[in-house]
Design a protein around this motif. Structure first.
Motif, PDB file in Angstrom:
ATOM      1  N   VAL A 227       0.867  -1.182   0.000  1.00 29.91           N
ATOM      2  CA  VAL A 227       0.000   0.000   0.000  1.00 29.91           C
ATOM      3  C   VAL A 227       0.903   1.231   0.000  1.00 29.91           C
ATOM      4  CG1 VAL A 227      -1.728   1.305   1.284  1.00 29.91           C
ATOM      5  CG2 VAL A 227      -1.833  -1.205   1.237  1.00 29.91           C
ATOM      6  N   ASN A 228       0.761   2.066  -1.013  1.00 33.89           N
ATOM      7  CA  ASN A 228       1.619   3.259  -1.110  1.00 33.89           C
ATOM      8  C   ASN A 228       0.895   4.548  -0.744  1.00 33.89           C
ATOM      9  OD1 ASN A 228       0.345   4.237  -3.676  1.00 33.89           O
ATOM     10  ND2 ASN A 228       1.246   2.351  -4.486  1.00 33.89           N
ATOM     11  N   SER A 229      -0.452   4.522  -0.730  1.00 30.73           N
ATOM     12  CA  SER A 229      -1.215   5.701  -0.308  1.00 30.73           C
ATOM     13  C   SER A 229      -2.653   5.298  -0.029  1.00 30.73           C
ATOM     14  CB  SER A 229      -1.183   6.802  -1.382  1.00 30.73           C
ATOM     15  OG  SER A 229      -1.833   6.370  -2.564  1.00 30.73           O
ATOM     16  N   LYS A 230      -3.353   6.148   0.748  1.00 31.76           N
ATOM     17  CA  LYS A 230      -4.747   5.906   1.101  1.00 31.76           C
ATOM     18  C   LYS A 230      -5.545   7.190   0.861  1.00 31.76           C
ATOM     19  CE  LYS A 230      -5.502   3.910   5.058  1.00 31.76           C
ATOM     20  NZ  LYS A 230      -5.460   3.682   6.524  1.00 31.76           N
ATOM     21  N   SER A 231      -6.816   7.040   0.438  1.00 26.66           N
ATOM     22  CA  SER A 231      -7.676   8.192   0.198  1.00 26.66           C
ATOM     23  C   SER A 231      -9.108   7.798   0.541  1.00 26.66           C
ATOM     24  CB  SER A 231      -7.574   8.659  -1.255  1.00 26.66           C
ATOM     25  OG  SER A 231      -8.425   9.752  -1.501  1.00 26.66           O
ATOM     26  N   ARG A 232      -9.632   8.352   1.635  1.00 28.47           N
ATOM     27  CA  ARG A 232     -10.944   7.942   2.132  1.00 28.47           C
ATOM     28  C   ARG A 232     -12.081   8.307   1.170  1.00 28.47           C
ATOM     29  NH1 ARG A 232     -12.787   6.513   7.141  1.00 28.47           N
ATOM     30  NH2 ARG A 232     -10.716   6.959   7.999  1.00 28.47           N
ATOM     31  N   ASP A 233     -12.044   9.492   0.607  1.00 28.21           N
ATOM     32  CA  ASP A 233     -13.123   9.959  -0.281  1.00 28.21           C
ATOM     33  C   ASP A 233     -12.591  10.211  -1.685  1.00 28.21           C
ATOM     34  OD1 ASP A 233     -15.201  10.098   1.773  1.00 28.21           O
ATOM     35  OD2 ASP A 233     -14.022  11.761   2.597  1.00 28.21           O
ATOM     36  N   HIS A 234     -11.862   9.262  -2.217  1.00 25.68           N
ATOM     37  CA  HIS A 234     -11.202   9.452  -3.510  1.00 25.68           C
ATOM     38  C   HIS A 234     -12.197   9.426  -4.669  1.00 25.68           C
ATOM     39  CE1 HIS A 234      -7.510   9.598  -5.868  1.00 25.68           C
ATOM     40  NE2 HIS A 234      -8.120   8.822  -6.747  1.00 25.68           N
ATOM     41  N   VAL A 235     -11.901  10.254  -5.696  1.00 27.32           N
ATOM     42  CA  VAL A 235     -12.659  10.257  -6.951  1.00 27.32           C
ATOM     43  C   VAL A 235     -11.660  10.086  -8.096  1.00 27.32           C
ATOM     44  CG1 VAL A 235     -14.146  11.584  -8.500  1.00 27.32           C
ATOM     45  CG2 VAL A 235     -14.479  11.744  -6.024  1.00 27.32           C
ATOM     46  N   SER A 236     -11.931   9.146  -8.978  1.00 27.89           N
ATOM     47  CA  SER A 236     -11.018   8.866 -10.088  1.00 27.89           C
ATOM     48  C   SER A 236     -10.855  10.084 -10.983  1.00 27.89           C
ATOM     49  CB  SER A 236     -11.542   7.689 -10.918  1.00 27.89           C
ATOM     50  OG  SER A 236     -10.779   7.529 -12.108  1.00 27.89           O
ATOM     51  N   THR A 237      -9.622  10.472 -11.254  1.00 28.37           N
ATOM     52  CA  THR A 237      -9.364  11.593 -12.159  1.00 28.37           C
ATOM     53  C   THR A 237      -9.459  11.162 -13.617  1.00 28.37           C
ATOM     54  OG1 THR A 237      -6.985  11.117 -12.052  1.00 28.37           O
ATOM     55  CG2 THR A 237      -7.843  12.743 -10.497  1.00 28.37           C
ATOM     56  N   ILE A 238      -9.506   9.862 -13.868  1.00 27.97           N
ATOM     57  CA  ILE A 238      -9.613   9.347 -15.238  1.00 27.97           C
ATOM     58  C   ILE A 238     -11.072   9.078 -15.600  1.00 27.97           C
ATOM     59  CG2 ILE A 238      -8.952   7.487 -16.814  1.00 27.97           C
ATOM     60  CD1 ILE A 238      -6.437   7.099 -15.177  1.00 27.97           C
ATOM     61  N   TYR A 239     -11.776   8.363 -14.722  1.00 26.18           N
ATOM     62  CA  TYR A 239     -13.154   7.967 -15.023  1.00 26.18           C
ATOM     63  C   TYR A 239     -14.192   8.823 -14.284  1.00 26.18           C
ATOM     64  CZ  TYR A 239     -10.562   3.967 -16.753  1.00 26.18           C
ATOM     65  OH  TYR A 239      -9.672   3.170 -17.420  1.00 26.18           O
ATOM     66  N   HIS A 240     -13.729   9.692 -13.381  1.00 25.65           N
ATOM     67  CA  HIS A 240     -14.609  10.608 -12.651  1.00 25.65           C
ATOM     68  C   HIS A 240     -15.684   9.856 -11.867  1.00 25.65           C
ATOM     69  CE1 HIS A 240     -12.576  13.670 -14.957  1.00 25.65           C
ATOM     70  NE2 HIS A 240     -12.947  13.078 -16.081  1.00 25.65           N
ATOM     71  N   THR A 241     -15.314   8.721 -11.293  1.00 27.26           N
ATOM     72  CA  THR A 241     -16.225   7.937 -10.471  1.00 27.26           C
ATOM     73  C   THR A 241     -15.679   7.868  -9.043  1.00 27.26           C
ATOM     74  OG1 THR A 241     -15.077   5.916 -11.180  1.00 27.26           O
ATOM     75  CG2 THR A 241     -17.082   6.531 -12.365  1.00 27.26           C
ATOM     76  N   ALA A 242     -16.595   7.695  -8.103  1.00 30.85           N
ATOM     77  CA  ALA A 242     -16.204   7.652  -6.696  1.00 30.85           C
ATOM     78  C   ALA A 242     -15.460   6.359  -6.377  1.00 30.85           C
ATOM     79  CB  ALA A 242     -17.439   7.783  -5.813  1.00 30.85           C
ATOM     80  N   MET A 243     -14.403   6.470  -5.572  1.00 30.76           N
ATOM     81  CA  MET A 243     -13.612   5.319  -5.116  1.00 30.76           C
ATOM     82  C   MET A 243     -13.407   5.439  -3.602  1.00 30.76           C
ATOM     83  SD  MET A 243     -10.715   5.378  -8.147  1.00 30.76           S
ATOM     84  CE  MET A 243      -9.680   4.182  -7.306  1.00 30.76           C
ATOM     85  N   PRO A 244     -14.486   5.331  -2.812  1.00 34.16           N
ATOM     86  CA  PRO A 244     -14.338   5.498  -1.362  1.00 34.16           C
ATOM     87  C   PRO A 244     -13.414   4.452  -0.742  1.00 34.16           C
ATOM     88  CG  PRO A 244     -16.645   5.512  -2.041  1.00 34.16           C
ATOM     89  CD  PRO A 244     -15.861   5.036  -3.209  1.00 34.16           C
ATOM     90  N   TYR A 245     -12.699   4.852   0.291  1.00 29.82           N
ATOM     91  CA  TYR A 245     -11.800   3.963   1.048  1.00 29.82           C
ATOM     92  C   TYR A 245     -10.743   3.330   0.139  1.00 29.82           C
ATOM     93  CZ  TYR A 245     -15.762   4.538   4.171  1.00 29.82           C
ATOM     94  OH  TYR A 245     -16.767   5.077   4.932  1.00 29.82           O
ATOM     95  N   ALA A 246     -10.165   4.151  -0.732  1.00 27.75           N
ATOM     96  CA  ALA A 246      -9.176   3.635  -1.688  1.00 27.75           C
ATOM     97  C   ALA A 246      -7.826   3.434  -1.019  1.00 27.75           C
ATOM     98  CB  ALA A 246      -9.043   4.605  -2.859  1.00 27.75           C
ATOM     99  N   MET A 247      -7.244   2.267  -1.279  1.00 21.70           N
ATOM    100  CA  MET A 247      -5.891   1.934  -0.811  1.00 21.70           C
ATOM    101  C   MET A 247      -5.090   1.517  -2.032  1.00 21.70           C
ATOM    102  SD  MET A 247      -7.043  -0.112   2.661  1.00 21.70           S
ATOM    103  CE  MET A 247      -8.564  -0.753   1.921  1.00 21.70           C
ATOM    104  N   PHE A 248      -4.224   2.405  -2.523  1.00 26.25           N
ATOM    105  CA  PHE A 248      -3.497   2.189  -3.768  1.00 26.25           C
ATOM    106  C   PHE A 248      -2.284   1.292  -3.540  1.00 26.25           C
ATOM    107  CE2 PHE A 248      -5.936   6.014  -4.476  1.00 26.25           C
ATOM    108  CZ  PHE A 248      -6.388   5.875  -5.781  1.00 26.25           C
TER     109      PHE A 248
END
Length: 299
Positions: A227-248
């Motif tokens: 896991v290199n980063s976390k984003s609780r309320d992430h939104v995709s900058t490519i597809y513009h869709t919500a990605m809640p609780y994202a762990m990249f």
């Protein structure tokens, strides 16, 4: 010098007129002379008044016609009124939205046996088809959009949903066989064979949840990552869709909650991410995972 005869004077006048006519025929580019033809200028004699000798006034609208005829100007036709298309009824609940109102909509449709998926609060294609089916059965325009008329009719045929109907418990499959790399340390262990994610700490499975992956065109990468980063309320900058609780864990690929997965199940796919449909489970996992923890994706 002797007096010139009338004939000589007439000949001289005609010659001068012809010379003037030739000079007038040297027109600009585009005349018949420029196109290889012979210029034939003609000078129309101006009409004159029989009494005064002044040029007679000519009405352009009657030129070449019988001067005794009476000419009237036809009135221009009145512009036709522009017909505006009928305004479509406004949507009470918008397609593609996520809200408690959508959750109630799905629960009410489920009471009528028109919505068989888990109630998620996401207005996707499954919900749209269920709304369209309801509208068709009750004589409403079958649009799949919830108008005020649709919402009122649905409310008259259903009761207020219970908490259990609004927030059903998601039952996840048991954990599959763990990869050897998951048995030490802290690891998000993802099995493509069983389509499960297991949260493993020092060889002990603490949580398991259902997951889905990318399609054949956007496959989820396999291997050992971190896991290199976390984003609780992430939104995709490519597809513009919500990605809640994202762990990249690998480029743009991440483990995250997917409302579409919750609504459609395995009928859909991600763009390479590991989708989780149990929102409560992924929220809890997000709080436990640290940057640097292992992510193992395997068959």
């Amino acid at each position: 010098m002797g007096r010139r005869s009338p004939i000589s004077v007439a000949v001289a006048a005609v010659s001068a007129a012809l010379t003037a006519a030739v000079l007038v025929g040297c027109g600009p580019t585009g005349s018949t002379a420029d196109k290889g033809g012979t210029s034939q200028p003609t000078t129309a004699a101006p009409s004159t008044s029989a009494t005064t000798g002044a040029p007679a006034a000519t009405d352009p609208s009657t030129a070449g016609s019988d001067p005794s005829a009476t000419h009237t100007t036809a009135a221009a036709p009145a512009p036709s009124a522009t017909t505006k298309p009928p305004v479509a009824p406004a949507s009470v609940i918008a397609n593609g939205s996520t809200s408690e109102k959508v959750r109630e909509l799905q629960a009410r449709l489920a009471q009528l046996h028109l919505f068989s998926q888990a109630v998620t609060g996401f207005y996707g294609t499954v919900t749209e088809h269920a709304v369209s089916d309801f509208q068709e059965r009750h004589g409403l325009p079958s649009t799949g959009h919830v108008t005020q008329a649709t919402w009122t009719k649905l409310g008259s045929l259903t009761r207020v949903p219970t908490h259990k109907e609004l927030y059903p418990v998601v039952t996840n499959k048991p954990a599959g066989k763990l990869d050897a790399r998951c048995m030490t340390g802290r690891a998000i262990c993802v099995s493509k064979t069983t389509r499960t994610l297991s949260w493993v700490v020092n060889g002990k499975v603490l949580a398991t949840m259902d997951v889905r992956f990318g399609s054949q065109y956007t496959p989820t990468r396999e291997g050992l990552f971190h896991v290199n980063s976390k984003s609780r309320d992430h939104v995709s900058t490519i597809y513009h869709t919500a990605m809640p609780y994202a762990m990249f864990f690998s480029g743009g690929q991440a483990v995250h909650y997917s409302s579409d997965f919750a609504a459609r199940g395995y009928a859909g796919a991600s763009h390479g991410c590991v989708n989780v449909r149990d929102k409560a489970a992924i929220a809890s996992l997000f709080d436990q995972v640290r940057v640097g923890d292992k992510v193992v994706v395997y068959w």
